[in-house]
Design an enzyme around this catalytic site. Structure first.
Site, short mmCIF file in Angstrom:
data_model
loop_
_atom_site.label_atom_id
_atom_site.label_comp_id
_atom_site.label_asym_id
_atom_site.label_seq_id
_atom_site.Cartn_x
_atom_site.Cartn_y
_atom_site.Cartn_z
NE ARG A 129 -4.17 -1.82 1.99
CZ ARG A 129 -4.25 -2.90 2.77
NH1 ARG A 129 -3.34 -3.09 3.71
NH2 ARG A 129 -5.21 -3.77 2.60
CE LYS B 108 -0.59 12.65 -14.43
NZ LYS B 108 -1.08 13.53 -15.52
CD GLU C 160 6.10 16.31 -21.92
OE1 GLU C 160 5.59 17.38 -21.58
OE2 GLU C 160 5.44 15.26 -22.08
CE LYS D 27 4.77 17.23 -13.68
NZ LYS D 27 5.10 15.99 -14.37
CD GLU E 158 -4.14 15.29 -14.67
OE1 GLU E 158 -4.84 14.87 -15.58
OE2 GLU E 158 -2.94 15.01 -14.53
CG ASN F 254 -2.50 15.99 -19.15
OD1 ASN F 254 -1.45 15.38 -19.01
ND2 ASN F 254 -3.49 15.88 -18.28
CG HIS G 162 0.39 15.11 -22.94
ND1 HIS G 162 0.99 16.32 -23.17
CD2 HIS G 162 1.30 14.34 -22.28
CE1 HIS G 162 2.22 16.29 -22.66
NE2 HIS G 162 2.43 15.10 -22.13
CG HIS H 122 5.88 11.05 -24.19
ND1 HIS H 122 4.55 10.75 -23.95
CD2 HIS H 122 6.10 12.25 -23.59
CE1 HIS H 122 4.01 11.72 -23.23
NE2 HIS H 122 4.92 12.64 -23.01
#
Length: 365
Positions: free
Chosen positions: A121, A142, A184, A226, A236, A244, A247, A264
Site C-alpha cells: 500500500r 504521477k 516537454e 511544473k 489533477e 497535458n 497529450h 513520447h
C-alpha cells in the site's frame, strides 16, 4: 548545482539538479525517517549497462540493496514487468520501511513509482532520472503503467521523497531521446512563459549538440513551471490538466503506433501542433503557427500524425483520455501563449482539424 523545493498538500521534497548531483543521494537517504531498511533499485537495463559503476558510487553501501532491471523505454510499463517487479520485491524481503530508487527515463520512473505506490500500500520512492523527458515525469508524483487500450490508464499519485537529476547521465543520450524529452521543455514554455518560447524559437536551431548551460537552465525552468502547477493541484482536479497540453491527440498517436514506435515527445509535438491549430480556430489564439512548425521541423519533429493512421482510430483513443467526461473529448487549448484553458470540442471540429493538419504538410497556418 541547483535545488528546487516541491511543496504539495501532503509532502515537501527537493529536486537536486546539476552535474554530479548523485553525490547528494547518500545524504538524502540518511535523512529519511523511519530509517531505510533496504533499497530496491529499479533501473533501465540500457542505462544500467552504461552507468553501473557511476550509479553504484552514489548508493549507500551500508543498506541492503537489490537491483531489478527493466526493458528500455515503454516496454517497461507493462502488467508483466510490473508483476515481476512486485514479485522480486517480495522475494527480496522488502518491508514498509524500504525504499525504491527509480533509475532511468520516464518509463522506468513511472513503473518504479507505481511499484512503490502499490507495494504494501505504498513505500518510499526516490527518482534518479537519466533523460531530458524525465524532467517532466519524475516531478509531481504521477506514476502509472500502460494498458493496450490506453497510455497511463493504470496508475496512482505517489510523490517521491526526492528527485536527484544528475545531468552527467544526459551526455550519453541518443539524439532521438533528446528530441523526445525536449518536446516537454517546449510544452512548458507554451503553457506558461511566452517570453521563454520566443527566446527558444529565436536562438535554438538544433538539438544535435545542446549547450550544457542552456539545457540546465531549460530543465530548471520546466521543473519550476511544473512545480508551481502541482503545488496548487496535486491530484489533477483542475489546473494540473494544463500540463497535458498536446497529450490528448499525442497519446492517441503514441498508442495507435504501438508504444515506442513513435516516441513520447514526437507524438506530443504533433499533438501540440494540433492543439495550437484548434486554439487559433476556437479561441482566436494569436500565434504564428507556420513559423512554429518550420522551427520544430528544423529541430527534427514532424507536425503530422502517422500517414497510415485514420482519424476515427485516433478519435476512439482520444475518447479514452482521462480528461474525457461522458464521451465528450476535452482539450487543453490556449487563449494566449501562457494562458491555457480546458474546453470540450465537438467531434466535427476534431475531424476538421485532423484533416487540415494532414493536408497542410509544412504550411500549417
Amino acid at each position: 548545482m541547483k535545488t528546487i523545493t516541491i511543496q504539495t498538500d501532503h509532502s515537501v521534497y527537493p529536486v537536486v539538479l546539476g552535474e554530479d548531483a548523485i553525490e547528494k543521494l547518500d545524504d538524502i537517504v540518511n535523512q529519511l525517517t523511519p530509517v531505510v531498511t533496504s533499497i530496491l533499485l529499479i533501473a533501465d537495463e540500457t542505462v544500467y549497462k552504461l552507468h553501473k559503476n557511476y550509479i553504484a558510487s552514489g548508493l549507500p553501501e551500508r543498506i541492503k540493496r537489490s537491483t531489478f532491471l527493466t526493458p528500455a523505454g515503454e516496454k517497461a510499463k507493462s502488467f508483466e514487468v510490473y508483476q515481476n517487479a512486485i514479485g522480486f520485491a517480495l522475494e527480496e524481503g522488502l518491508d514498509r520501511h524500504s525504499l525504491v530508487i527509480a533509475c532511468g527515463g520516464g518509463a522506468t520512473g513511472d513503473l518504479a513509482g507505481f511499484v512503490a505506490a502499490t507495494f504494501m500500500r505504498g513505500i518510499r520512492l526516490i527518482q534518479l532520472p537519466t533523460t531530458i523527458l524525465a524532467h517532466d515525469s519524475a516531478v509531481g508524483g504521477k506514476v502509472a503503467i500502460n494498458h493496450p487500450l490506453g497510455k497511463n490508464m493504470v496508475g496512482s499519485f505517489h510523490q517521491p521523497a526526492a528527485v536527484i537529476y544528475d545531468m552527467n547521465f544526459l551526455h550519453s543520450l541518443p539524439i532521438r531521446e533528446s528530441r523526445s524529452g525536449f518536446a516537454e521543455v517546449i510544452k512548458h514554455a507554451i503553457i506558461a512563459d511566452p517570453k521563454w518560447l520566443d527566446e527558444m524559437m529565436a536562438d535554438l536551431d538544433s538539438l544535435e549538440s545542446l549547450d550544457n548551460e542552456l539545457l540546465e537552465n531549460s530543465l530548471k525552468k520546466g521543473i519550476e513551471i511544473k512545480a508551481a502547477i502541482v503545488e496548487k493541484d496535486e491530484k489533477e482536479l483542475g489546473i494540473r490538466a494544463y500540463l497535458n497540453f498536446g497529450h490528448t491527440y499525442g497519446h492517441a498517436i503514441e498508442t495507435w503506433a504501438g508504444y515506442g514506435k513513435w516516441s513520447h515527445g514526437e507524438s506530443i509535438m504533433a499533438g501540440m501542433v494540433y492543439s495550437l491549430y484548434l486554439s487559433k480556430k476556437l479561441k482566436n489564439l494569436e500565434f504564428d503557427l507556420l513559423r512554429f512548425v518550420r522551427w520544430i521541423n528544423k529541430l527534427g519533429y514532424t507536425a503530422q500524425p502517422p500517414a497510415e493512421s485514420q482519424f476515427d482510430e485516433l478519435l476512439q483513443l482520444m475518447l479514452k483520455d482521462k480528461k474525457t467526461v461522458g464521451k465528450e473529448v476535452r482539450f487543453v487549448l490556449l487563449e494566449k501563449i501562457g494562458k491555457p484553458v480546458i474546453q470540450k470540442i465537438d467531434t466535427k471540429e476534431l475531424a476538421a482539424a485532423d484533416k487540415m493538419i494532414r493536408s497542410a504538410k509544412g504550411e500549417i497556418k
